[in-house]
Structure formats: structure tokens, C-alpha cells
Design a protein around this motif. Structure first.
Motif, short mmCIF file in Angstrom:
data_model
loop_
_atom_site.label_atom_id
_atom_site.label_comp_id
_atom_site.label_asym_id
_atom_site.label_seq_id
_atom_site.Cartn_x
_atom_site.Cartn_y
_atom_site.Cartn_z
N ALA A 1 0.73 -1.47 -0.38
CA ALA A 1 0.15 -0.04 0.13
C ALA A 1 0.59 1.09 -0.34
CB ALA A 1 -0.95 0.15 1.08
N ASN A 2 2.12 1.40 1.36
CA ASN A 2 2.51 2.40 0.82
C ASN A 2 3.84 2.98 -0.36
OD1 ASN A 2 4.32 0.55 2.22
ND2 ASN A 2 6.07 1.06 2.01
N HIS A 3 3.36 1.82 -1.51
CA HIS A 3 4.62 2.06 -2.47
C HIS A 3 3.05 2.91 -3.67
CE1 HIS A 3 7.72 -0.57 -0.95
NE2 HIS A 3 7.85 -0.02 -0.62
N LEU A 4 2.33 2.75 -3.44
CA LEU A 4 0.90 3.29 -4.39
C LEU A 4 1.20 4.97 -4.16
CD1 LEU A 4 -2.52 1.83 -4.93
CD2 LEU A 4 -0.60 2.61 -6.86
N LYS A 5 1.12 6.15 -4.83
CA LYS A 5 1.41 7.24 -4.35
C LYS A 5 0.70 8.20 -5.63
CE LYS A 5 5.48 7.01 -2.05
NZ LYS A 5 6.05 6.75 -1.15
N LEU A 6 0.05 9.57 -5.06
CA LEU A 6 -0.97 10.00 -6.11
C LEU A 6 -0.58 10.94 -7.13
CD1 LEU A 6 -3.43 11.65 -2.74
CD2 LEU A 6 -3.81 9.88 -5.24
N GLY A 7 0.77 11.20 -6.53
CA GLY A 7 1.57 12.28 -7.68
C GLY A 7 3.13 11.36 -8.28
N ARG A 8 3.23 11.82 -9.82
CA ARG A 8 4.11 11.09 -10.11
C ARG A 8 5.50 10.86 -9.85
NH1 ARG A 8 6.43 10.94 -16.79
NH2 ARG A 8 7.11 9.09 -16.60
N HIS A 9 6.35 9.55 -9.24
CA HIS A 9 6.90 9.97 -7.55
C HIS A 9 8.19 9.90 -7.75
CE1 HIS A 9 5.51 6.57 -7.99
NE2 HIS A 9 6.45 5.49 -6.56
N SER A 10 8.32 9.09 -9.43
CA SER A 10 9.86 8.49 -9.98
C SER A 10 9.56 8.50 -11.89
CB SER A 10 10.70 7.25 -9.83
OG SER A 10 9.26 6.21 -10.31
N ASP A 11 10.92 8.93 -12.05
CA ASP A 11 10.64 9.09 -13.40
C ASP A 11 9.94 7.64 -14.10
OD1 ASP A 11 12.03 11.00 -13.49
OD2 ASP A 11 13.59 10.85 -14.18
N GLN A 12 10.43 6.56 -13.38
CA GLN A 12 9.94 4.56 -14.01
C GLN A 12 8.22 4.84 -13.87
OE1 GLN A 12 12.64 4.92 -12.16
NE2 GLN A 12 13.72 5.33 -13.99
N ALA A 13 7.65 5.75 -12.97
CA ALA A 13 6.77 5.01 -12.34
C ALA A 13 5.62 5.40 -13.52
CB ALA A 13 5.83 6.40 -11.08
N VAL A 14 4.88 4.11 -13.18
CA VAL A 14 3.42 4.09 -13.85
C VAL A 14 2.17 4.25 -13.33
CG1 VAL A 14 4.66 2.63 -15.53
CG2 VAL A 14 3.10 1.75 -13.72
N GLU A 15 0.86 4.70 -14.91
CA GLU A 15 -0.23 5.36 -13.54
C GLU A 15 -1.66 4.56 -14.02
OE1 GLU A 15 -1.81 9.40 -16.15
OE2 GLU A 15 -3.24 9.27 -14.35
N PHE A 16 -2.06 3.79 -12.30
CA PHE A 16 -3.31 3.46 -12.80
C PHE A 16 -4.41 4.43 -12.58
CE2 PHE A 16 -0.06 0.36 -12.04
CZ PHE A 16 -0.83 -0.15 -12.89
N SER A 17 -5.51 4.31 -13.49
CA SER A 17 -6.66 4.65 -12.83
C SER A 17 -8.08 4.14 -11.88
CB SER A 17 -7.59 5.47 -13.81
OG SER A 17 -8.73 5.94 -13.72
N CYS A 18 -8.02 4.39 -11.14
CA CYS A 18 -8.83 3.81 -10.18
C CYS A 18 -10.03 4.60 -9.72
CB CYS A 18 -8.20 2.68 -8.85
SG CYS A 18 -6.35 2.29 -8.99
N ARG A 19 -11.14 3.87 -8.77
CA ARG A 19 -12.05 4.86 -8.14
C ARG A 19 -12.38 4.22 -6.67
NH1 ARG A 19 -17.61 3.74 -6.96
NH2 ARG A 19 -17.28 1.80 -6.40
N LEU A 20 -12.47 6.24 -6.51
CA LEU A 20 -12.43 5.60 -4.96
C LEU A 20 -13.64 4.78 -3.73
CD1 LEU A 20 -10.57 6.85 -2.37
CD2 LEU A 20 -10.97 9.06 -2.88
N ASP A 21 -13.03 4.37 -3.33
CA ASP A 21 -14.21 3.37 -2.67
C ASP A 21 -14.17 4.31 -0.97
OD1 ASP A 21 -16.14 2.31 -1.59
OD2 ASP A 21 -14.90 1.02 -1.90
N VAL A 22 -13.47 4.64 -0.82
CA VAL A 22 -13.29 5.62 1.17
C VAL A 22 -11.68 5.77 1.44
CG1 VAL A 22 -13.64 5.04 3.70
CG2 VAL A 22 -15.69 3.11 2.04
N THR A 23 -12.23 6.92 1.65
CA THR A 23 -11.19 7.47 2.59
C THR A 23 -10.47 7.18 3.84
OG1 THR A 23 -11.35 9.53 2.51
CG2 THR A 23 -9.88 9.06 0.37
N GLU A 24 -9.59 6.82 4.64
CA GLU A 24 -9.65 7.17 5.85
C GLU A 24 -8.58 7.63 6.33
OE1 GLU A 24 -10.80 2.76 7.56
OE2 GLU A 24 -9.20 2.61 6.67
N ILE A 25 -8.31 9.11 7.56
CA ILE A 25 -7.42 9.61 7.55
C ILE A 25 -6.65 9.15 9.23
CG2 ILE A 25 -6.92 12.33 7.68
CD1 ILE A 25 -9.16 12.89 5.71
#
Lengths: 295, 373, 366
Positions: free
Chosen positions: B284-308
């Protein structure tokens, strides 16, 4: 479940085997021996085969005693179990009053059987007994020495007085093990008093109730001392239960053969009923724990 | 002392509680048994202690076969989830009790009780009764009782599970310290990956009565041998997505839309993979909300719930049929139901073969291992 | 559904409380909004369970009133309060099927069979137990039973509030994730007022919109998870929230600088002169190890906890925790620590002090 293997352990069981042999197996074998022989004393035995058993199976005297016995057990179970549950439900849950209740409830259980009989024998007497005298003073025609119904009522009431505490105490222990959260959940679910009893208290008491019923059944089926002291089996044969009859036959008439056959059948009946209870109980436990809490 | 389990198994009434298991626990090591409830942690501990007999296999201490030896003669100590102390005895007497049974001399008992109490920070409470103590102190008293006789094997069965979160945090720091001082073999069962990581030492992951992997804790965490181990050793759970390797490229995900799939070059650790369908896993901690490295690839997901959590946000995501959890830094109070883009660096991706075995470790874990070596 | 008002509420288990310390729950005044998700967070004995029991009607408060909406329910029994509750250990009716368990509260209210059937099906779908509706509840796993308790709590549509008393205690970590998100989406879907009691900060912070932190019978702070994390109003909140908790150091505050450990730290804002015991607090996440900037530290131990590293160090003889990123090399050259100035909180006698230019957000709780 298997445990540590150690064959020396068998030696530790030996003393128990010896004691059991002397206390149970050998006397039982003597009874078996009597039941298939005829004897007139002097250690002379004549082979009788199953004759005594046939006689006993067809004996109307035995049938009547058996019916009386079943009726008696049924009546006291029908009274003591609901009454015990009712008392347990209404006992205080903790504090001084709970301790007091427990002590009072335990008292009848601590009195020796023949003393219980003597107490009620005197208690019910019309001339000097508190109960009998009071009833007579109220104009009620009560005399357990003459009237079979009065004798039955006296014996039943005595047994209820003596043993309801046991059922109540067992149920009380079962009730105490129910976590408070269950009652609270029921309140929140707005359950009725009956629903709380039916769905929370009764299921949690099931285990102890079965033990209570088993104990009360076995005990009442073998009852001897108390009715013998109070009524001596009378008036007539009205309160002659199986064990009283057995003693009359064996000791009173010295009919050792029939009495032995009788004992064996008596023993088998109790064994059978206990086995049925045991099976029901263990099956119930299994269905309760089909998913173990932790491996 | 070395504790060796050789092909030990246990079957009760036709049900297998532990499949044949071989483990070697070395002198002076902390060993964590990590697995969910009913995975066999307690059974394995009972076998080690000698409380249960193995159905097959042998148990050796320093090469000596102790399989049939009674638990009383083995010199083990055990601490349970429930705080088990003698309620009628003072803390001092509780700690002294194992020594009294052994018939130790009075001065020796006093010396050892006081030394152990000091180590467990119980000295001010020695005269009190266990029930007058807090939960954490009660469990420390139980621990002290286990340690005082100097047993060679100390078994701890979820000892912190009944404690408050913060107390747990404190004892988690203390237990490794106590362990280092005692020099015994410690075996510690837990359901929580975080606890295993904090305790360090070695970890054996358990799943349905099988030890799926055993090794140094960080190594098992970063180099899980298979999918089951990766799942057991991830909290939040590991995310999975199917992937296909074709020649010099790997495609993650299946859908047709943009953001449903991502293509990366099959170089580095991925180069040696066979062609075909496999499963990719990442934490989980390796998913990021922004492009954090040159190699990073993008996935589009539907957001179900957020927990802060205050400093971080858990994103519960739906990517095609797969449920993912992302743990991102900062507070992101995003409205549920919307599409979000998350980024993943392929260096953080594990590839599992169709049977579940690890086919390629995540590149970051492999390089970290080299650096450590 | 209703907002919950606690007016001058206090409770003592003693019949004649004399001083403040006789009170398990010290006087408090709160309004909890209709449809909010609240968590009561604190260690055992902090009064959170007492407060929950007062709301559920199990305990009658020694003083003050409890209002649901505009109705005073202080003296109303539990059954009359129209609430639902999920307990620490799953409470299910063992002899009933899953379906009967879910239907039970509705049957007690005498609802008609059609409505009950439709409602039970809807709830079963939500908690993912449609398959097991016909099964006896006895013999199900702990988490399945807890789901039933949860479902029974949700089955009545018009409850005033749903109370949760550490509901995830017996649940495995992986299952906790599932149940927690389920709870969260149920709350979003139906908008019940929910009150969740726990000692587990992760559960509290992830569940609630507003977390009520309790300490020694008092509410020390009520705020969003972010407020509790960034601006703890009391040192207890700093310690209790976050894992590990906030680092605290005795310091002398002068204007925009804090003096400690023979050095000084920039606070990023100026403070009025402070009396009493003054401290600064900094989250382990906001401290950075450096080669030479900042205050000198001694590193004791580095723990690899997976997604980050935990550095246990000593600053002027006091313990200091620093969270470093996963994979970061912690070499011997790292001998100093520096704090992000805007992340430092200043405390006087354990309560947070606002900087001169800071609005009094997150200040002392009532």
C-alpha cells in the motif's frame, strides 16, 4: 487427544483397578450369580437359568412399582426443573443477599437423607407435626399414613423441598456465566422478558440443565431412604418405589434370586438412561465447538 | 541451546493442525510466528513446549531427542494472552513460585526474584497483589515469572493482545531488551505484521498449518517466498494485479481504457521472467498520488473510501475487479466515487508465478539486500 | 437520528463525591452533530466507557443531562432510547439463524413480515452474509459473528445513534480492514450518528470525523484527525496520537526561539512570554537527521519497521524518536537533528500555547 507416552503410568492405575474390583465388580458378579441360581442358604446353589428374569418381567408387582417409580420421577422433574429455573432467575446477582440466598439454598442439600425423612415424618404428623396439625386445624382432612394421595403429596413435597435447591444452584451458576453485554444487547434490541429467557438464558443454561435433569432423574429413580422413613412404602403399596420393593424382596422375604434379577434389570435401565443423556450432552458440546477457538 | 523441529506434524481427529514442519531455532534468537488466528501458531508452540505430542517427526534440543519428554522436565516457560498470575500471591511470590517448585535455596530465590523484578521494572510493586496492578504490569509479572527460572525456551503467545495500544507500544520496545538480557530462545506468536517488524529477529509466517517461510524478519518482509507469505506479512493487505510478460515488456492490468493497464520494459529483475500470465503484487505504501519517479506508471482507480490517520491517508481503491489499498502521505479528503490516478514505481513490484511462488523480487528489495550485505 | 447534547455532564461512582478526583467523568459540555462519526479515544480507565454507558442508559450520570435531539433522555431506560450497540465481543443469539438474529430487533417492534424480510436481505447484502442467512449463528467465526452484531445494529432505520464499544478487538488484522471500510461506507450510506469507543488510535482516527481524546475523566481535545496530529492541545494527545508519540523536550521559550540542549531551535513564529513548565513537542515524522544542522544527538538503535525506519536516539539525555524513510542509510555521519519549524508545538504546563499570530484553533478544550 494423545499425550506423552510413558508405560509406567499404567502402574499408577493399578490401585484404582484393585479398589474398583473389590467395591464394584465382585459384588456385581455376586448379584449376577444370585440372579441365575436358586439358593436356600448354606451356600448351596441350583442353576435356575433365566427363570428369575422371566418371573420378574412378568411380575405385576414389579410393573406396578415401576409405574409408580416413573410417575414419581416425572412429577418431581416436572416440578423441580421449572421451579429451580424460576428461583435461579429471581436470585440476587451479587452482594450480601446473593450469599445469603446461596447459603439458605444449600442447607437442605447438607441434611442426611434419613434425617430429611424423619423431619417430614414428624412435620406431617397430625398430632404433633407443625404441617399436619396446621392443616387439620384449617379443616383439611390430611393424613399421610392412611390416604395414598396424601402420602404421595407428602413424599413429592419432601423431595421438592430437598432437591429443588440443587437445580436452582446449577442454573444459577449457568446464569452467572452470561456476560452482561448479552442482557444489554437484548435491552437495546428491545427484547421482551420472555425473549431474553428463551434466546439468551435458556441456551446458556442448557448444559447445566442437562446435568441437573440427569442427576435428579437418577437420584429420584433410586430414591429409598426418605419415603421409607416417612411412609415405609405405604399406605398399602401406594409409595412402594422400585428400591423399596427391592429391599422388601431381598431382605424382608429373602427372595435372593428374583431380587438379584430385579437389581440387574434396574441397573440396566439406569445405565441406559444415563447413556442416552451422556450421548445427547456430548453431541451438544460437539455442535457447540465445531470451530475451535484456537488451534 | 538449539531447538530443532524435524518434520513435525500434528493431526487431531483427522484434521491437520500442523503440516510436516522443519525449523531450527538457534541459541539466543528472537523468533516470531506470524499468522492469522487458527493458522497454527499456538499448536506449533504447544509442540515446542511439549504440551502436545507431534503425530510425526522429532523434536531435538541440542541434538538430544526430547519428543517424549514431559513439559515439566523440559525447562520451558510460557506466557499467554490472558494475564495468568496467582491472584492470592504477591507479585514477589508470583515471581518466586517457579523457583519454589524447583526447591531453590531461599537466598538464591530472593536474589533472582529481585534481579528479574528490576529488569521488568516491577520493583516498586513487589508487595502488591496482581489484581491491584494495571494490565501492562500484570503481563510484566507473568513475563517475570516465565523468565525467573532461566528457561532455555520462552514461548510468548500473543502476550500483548489484551493490552491497550499505547501499553503495547511500550512493551514492544521492552521485550527485545529483555530478550537480549536473558539469552534464551524466544518464540513470539502474533497476528500483526507491525509487531513482527518491531521485534526483529527471525520470522516464520504461518498459513493454514504450514510454515510458508522462515528467515530474518526484514528479509521475509522484503523477499516473501510466495503470495501467501506476502499477504500474511502485509498490513494493510498487499495489492495484487494480473500481469503478462511478452518479450521485452510487461503489461499490468487487463482493461482497455487508459489507466486500466500500464506497460513497463522487462529489464533488471524482470528480464529473466518467462513469458505469459503472472500476478504482480505491491504494498500500500508504494502507491503514490503523484508521479514520484521517472519509471512510475499511472493507474486510474475508483475511490471507495478514504481513511485519514492524521498524517497519512488510506485510499481504498477499485481497479477493475481488484481491490487496492493505498497509503499516501498527507491528508487527502477526496470525495468517494470519483476516479483518481495513482502511481506505482515498477521497482516496488513483486511478480508471482501462477502457482503463487515468487518469480521476481521487487527490484528495490533486491538492491537493498545487496547494500546490506 | 439525532444530535446528542451532553449538558454539564459528570459522573462519580461514589455516592457522595467530595473532590474533583472522585469523579470518573469530570464536568463536560458537548454537542455531537446529527449524523457525525465520533470516536472516544483513550487508555483504559480514562472514562470513555463510562461516557458510553451514560449515553446508552446503562449508567445514570450523577449530574447533568443527556439530550437526544430535543428530548431529555437522562432518566430514560436503555430500551426507550432507540439506540443500537455493538460490543467488544460478538453478542449473537446462538440458537437463532443468522436471518433470525438480524430480524430480532424488528420482530420485537412488531414490524410486518414483508418489511422485515426486505430489510434483513438488504443488511445481509451490506455485511456480505447473504450466503449464510439460513445457518445457525453458533459455530460461526468471531468475525462473522461480529458482522452479525454490526448488522443487527444497522437493521433499524430510525435509531438515534449506533454505539461501538471496541468492536474490532477480536478481529484479525486483515479482517479489520474489511470491517472498518464496511463501517465507513455504511456510515456514508445511511448517515447514522455513530460513537466509537477505542484505545486504538488507528481505529479512532480512520473511523471518525471528530475524535474525542479522553484522559483522566476529561475530554482533552476534540478535533479532526489532522488537528490531533498536527496541533495536539495537550501533551497527552501528543503522546497518545501517533506511533511512536510526539517527542517532548523541556525548553525555554524566548520570542521565536526555544532554548534546549545547549542550543536553540527556530519556532517559525513568535510567542508571548510564558510562565510555568514549558516544553516543545515535535512529531517523529517531522524530525530529520542531518550531518551538522540542528541539535546534537546520539543514535542508539535503528529499527526497520517495513515501510519506514525508526531511529531511537538521545537528545541531551532525553529519548528522541525519528521516522526515516524506508531504505534510507543511517550512517555514523548523522549526528544532528533538525525540526521543521512550523511543525513544532509549544506547551506551558502541559497545554498547547498558540503563537502570537496563530488563530486560537486547537486551543484549550472546554
Amino acid at each position: 487427544m494423545e499425550k506423552t507416552q510413558n508405560n509406567r503410568a499404567w502402574f499408577l492405575v493399578l490401585p484404582v483397578l484393585v479398589v474398583v474390583a473389590f467395591s464394584a465388580v465382585i459384588p456385581l458378579m455376586t448379584v449376577v450369580n444370585y440372579s441365575v441360581n436358586d439358593t436356600f442358604g448354606n451356600n448351596q446353589f441350583f442353576w435356575a437359568g433365566l427363570e428369575w428374569f422371566e418371573e420378574m418381567v412378568t411380575s405385576s408387582r414389579l410393573h406396578e412399582a415401576l409405574l409408580r417409580q416413573i410417575l414419581f420421577s416425572a412429577i418431581i422433574l416436572a416440578i423441580e426443573v421449572p421451579l429451580g429455573i424460576f428461583i435461579a432467575l429471581n436470585m440476587p446477582k451479587g452482594g450480601f443477599w446473593a450469599s445469603l440466598c446461596l447459603i439458605l439454598m444449600a442447607l437442605p442439600l447438607l441434611i442426611p437423607f434419613n434425617v430429611v425423612g424423619t423431619i417430614w415424618q414428624i412435620f406431617g404428623r397430625v398430632d404433633i407435626g407443625l404441617l399436619g396439625h396446621t392443616l387439620a386445624a384449617l379443616g383439611i382432612d390430611y393424613n399421610y399414613t392412611n390416604d395414598p394421595l396424601d402420602a404421595w403429596i407428602t413424599v413429592v413435597v419432601m423431595d421438592v423441598w430437598h432437591w429443588t435447591s440443587l437445580v436452582a444452584l446449577l442454573c444459577y451458576a449457568g446464569l452467572q456465566s452470561i456476560p452482561q453485554a448479552y442482557y444489554q444487547a437484548a435491552k437495546i434490541d428491545q427484547a421482551s422478558r420472555w425473549a431474553v429467557f428463551r434466546y439468551i438464558e435458556l441456551p446458556k443454561m442448557k448444559g447445566v440443565l442437562l446435568i441437573a435433569v440427569l442427576l435428579r432423574f437418577m437420584d429420584s429413580f433410586m430414591i429409598y431412604t426418605e419415603p421409607f422413613v416417612v411412609t415405609g412404602g405405604g399406605p398399602g403399596n401406594a409409595t412402594t418405589f422400585l428400591s423399596i420393593d427391592l429391599v422388601k424382596m431381598a431382605v424382608g422375604q429373602f427372595d435372593l434370586g428374583p431380587a438379584a434379577a430385579f437389581s440387574i434389570m434396574y441397573f440396566l435401565v439406569i445405565l441406559l438412561v444415563s447413556w442416552v443423556f451422556y450421548t445427547v450432552m456430548t453431541n451438544m458440546d460437539r455442535s457447540q465447538s465445531d470451530i475451535p477457538e484456537a488451534l | 541451546m538449539t531447538l530443532e523441529l524435524q518434520q513435525v506434524s500434528r493431526t487431531v481427529g483427522g484434521r491437520v493442525h500442523i503440516h510436516p514442519t522443519s525449523l531450527t531455532l538457534e541459541h539466543g534468537t528472537m523468533n516470531v510466528l506470524l499468522g492469522p488466528t487458527l493458522s497454527g501458531k499456538t499448536t506449533l508452540m504447544r509442540l515446542m513446549a511439549g504440551l502436545d505430542m507431534p503425530s510425526t517427526g522429532r523434536i531435538r534440543w541440542d541434538g538430544r531427542d526430547v519428543t517424549g519428554v514431559r513439559v515439566q522436565d523440559r525447562g520451558v516457560a510460557m506466557v499467554y494472552q490472558q494475564f495468568i498470575n496467582y491472584p492470592g500471591l504477591s507479585v514477589y511470590e508470583n515471581i518466586a513460585s517457579p523457583l519454589r517448585i524447583l526447591g531453590t535455596r531461599a537466598e538464591e530465590i530472593d536474589r533472582r526474584v529481585r534481579a528479574t523484578a528490576e529488569m521488568m521494572r516491577l520493583t516498586p510493586m513487589l508487595e502488591r497483589k496482581p489484581l491491584e496492578l494495571s494490565g501492562g504490569q500484570q503481563q510484566r509479572c507473568a513475563l517475570a515469572r516465565a523468565l525467573v527460572k532461566g528457561a532455555g525456551l520462552v514461548l510468548l503467545d500473543e502476550p500483548l493482545a489484551n493490552l491497550d495500544y499505547k501499553l503495547r507500544e511500550e512493551l514492544r520496545v521492552e521485550i527485545p531488551r529483555i530478550f537480549e538480557a536473558s539469552g534464551a530462545i524466544f518464540v513470539y506468536a502474533t497476528t500483526e505484521p507491525e509487531e513482527a517488524l518491531l521485534l526483529g529477529g527471525n520470522t516464520a509466517t504461518l498459513w493454514e498449518g504450514r510454515v510458508t517461510q522462515f528467515g530474518p524478519t526484514p528479509q521475509v518482509y522484503r523477499q516473501p517466498a510466495d503470495m501467501v507469505t506476502a499477504r500474511v506479512f502485509s498490513d494493510p493487505p498487499m495489492n495484487f494485479v494480473s500481469c503478462i510478460k511478452e518479450g521485452h515488456r510487461i503489461t499490468f492490468g487487463e482493461g482497455e481504457g487508459t489507466g486500466d493497464r500500464a506497460v513497463v520494459p522487462a529489464d533488471g529483475v524482470f528480464a529473466a521472467l518467462p513469458d505469459g500470465r503472472q500476478v504482480a503484487g505491491f504494498r500500500a505504501n508504494h502507491l503514490k498520488l503523484g508521479r514520484h519517479s521517472d519509471q512510475a506508471v499511472e493507474f486510474s482507480c475508483r475511490l471507495d473510501v478514504t481513511e485519514i490517520t492524521g498524517s497519512e491517508t488510506f485510499l481504498h481503491l477499485l481497479h477493475g475487479q481488484d481491490r487496492w489499498v493505498g497509503l499516501v502521505e498527507g491528508v487527502h479528503d477526496l470525495p468517494p466515487g470519483q476516479q483518481v490516478s495513482v502511481w506505482l514505481d515498477p521497482a516496488h513490484v513483486y511478480i508471482f508465478a501462477p502457482g503463487g511462488r515468487l518469480a521476481a523480487p521487487a527490484a528495490y528489495a533486491a538492491s537493498e539486500r545487496e547494500r546490506a550485505a | 437520528m439525532a444530535k446528542i447534547t451532553l449538558r454539564n455532564l459528570a459522573h462519580s461512582y461514589l455516592p457522595h463525591p467530595k473532590s474533583e478526583k472522585d469523579f470518573a467523568l469530570k464536568e463536560m459540555d458537548h454537542v455531537w452533530q446529527d449524523g457525525g462519526a465520533y470516536a472516544l479515544l483513550g487508555s483504559s480507565g480514562c472514562g470513555k466507557t463510562t461516557l458510553l454507558n451514560i449515553i446508552s442508559g446503562l449508567v445514570r450520570p450523577s449530574q447533568g443531562r443527556v439530550l437526544f435531539g430535543d428530548t431529555d433522555v437522562t432518566d430514560a431506560p436503555t430500551a426507550a432510547r432507540n439506540i443500537a450497540q455493538v460490543f467488544q465481543f460478538p453478542v449473537v443469539y446462538d440458537t437463532m439463524t443468522v436471518r433470525d438474529n438480524l430480524a430480532f430487533p424488528l420482530r420485537n417492534l412488531g414490524k410486518d413480515a414483508g418489511y422485515i424480510a426486505q430489510r434483513v436481505d438488504a443488511i445481509a447484502r451490506m455485511i456480505g452474509m447473504e450466503e449464510s442467512l439460513g445457518r445457525k449463528a453458533q459455530g460461526l467465526t468471531a468475525d462473522a459473528k461480529q458482522k452479525i452484531s454490526l448488522g443487527r445494529g444497522m437493521v433499524r432505520e430510525d435509531v438515534n445513534a449506533i454505539l461501538f464499544d471496541e468492536p474490532l478487538t477480536v478481529i484479525d488484522p486483515l479482517m479489520k480492514w474489511e470491517l472498518r471500510t464496511q463501517l465507513k461506507s455504511l456510515h456514508r450510506q445511511f448517515g447514522h450518528t455513530m460513537i466509537y469507543v477505542t484505545h486504538d488510535q488507528t481505529e479512532a482516527l480512520t473511523f471518525a470525523d471528530k475524535v474525542v481524546v479522553m484522559y483522566d475523566g476529561r475530554v482533552v481535545q476534540m478535533g479532526t484527525p489532522e488537528e490531533l496530529f498536527e496541533r495536539p492541545a495537550h501533551v497527552f494527545v501528543g503522546y497518545f496520537i501517533g506511533s511512536p508519540g510526539m517527542n517532548l523536550f523541556d525548553a525555554r521559550i524566548e520570542g521565536n526561539r526555544a532554548h534546549l540542549a545547549g542550543g536553540a531551535v527556530d519556532l517559525g513564529a513568535a510567542y508571548d512570554p510564558l510562565g510555568g513548565h514549558t516544553q516543545i513537542g515535535i512529531r517523529p515524522e517531522h524530525a530529520v537527521l542531518t550531518a551538522e544542522t540542528g541539535l546534537p544527538v546520539r543514535i542508539l538503535r535503528v529499527e526497520d519497521v517495513g515501510r519506514h525506519r525508526l531511529v531511537r536516539a538521545e537528545l541531551d539525555g532525553q529519548p528522541l524518536n525519528v521516522v526515516a524513510p524506508e531504505g534510507m542509510a543511517i550512517g555514523a555521519d548523522l549526528t544532528h537533528v533538525s525540526f521543521a519549524p512550523q511543525k513544532i508545538s509549544v506547551y506551558a504546563d502541559d497545554w498547547r500555547v498558540a503563537a502570537r499570530n496563530e488563530a486560537s484553533a486547537g486551543g484549550r478544550a472546554a
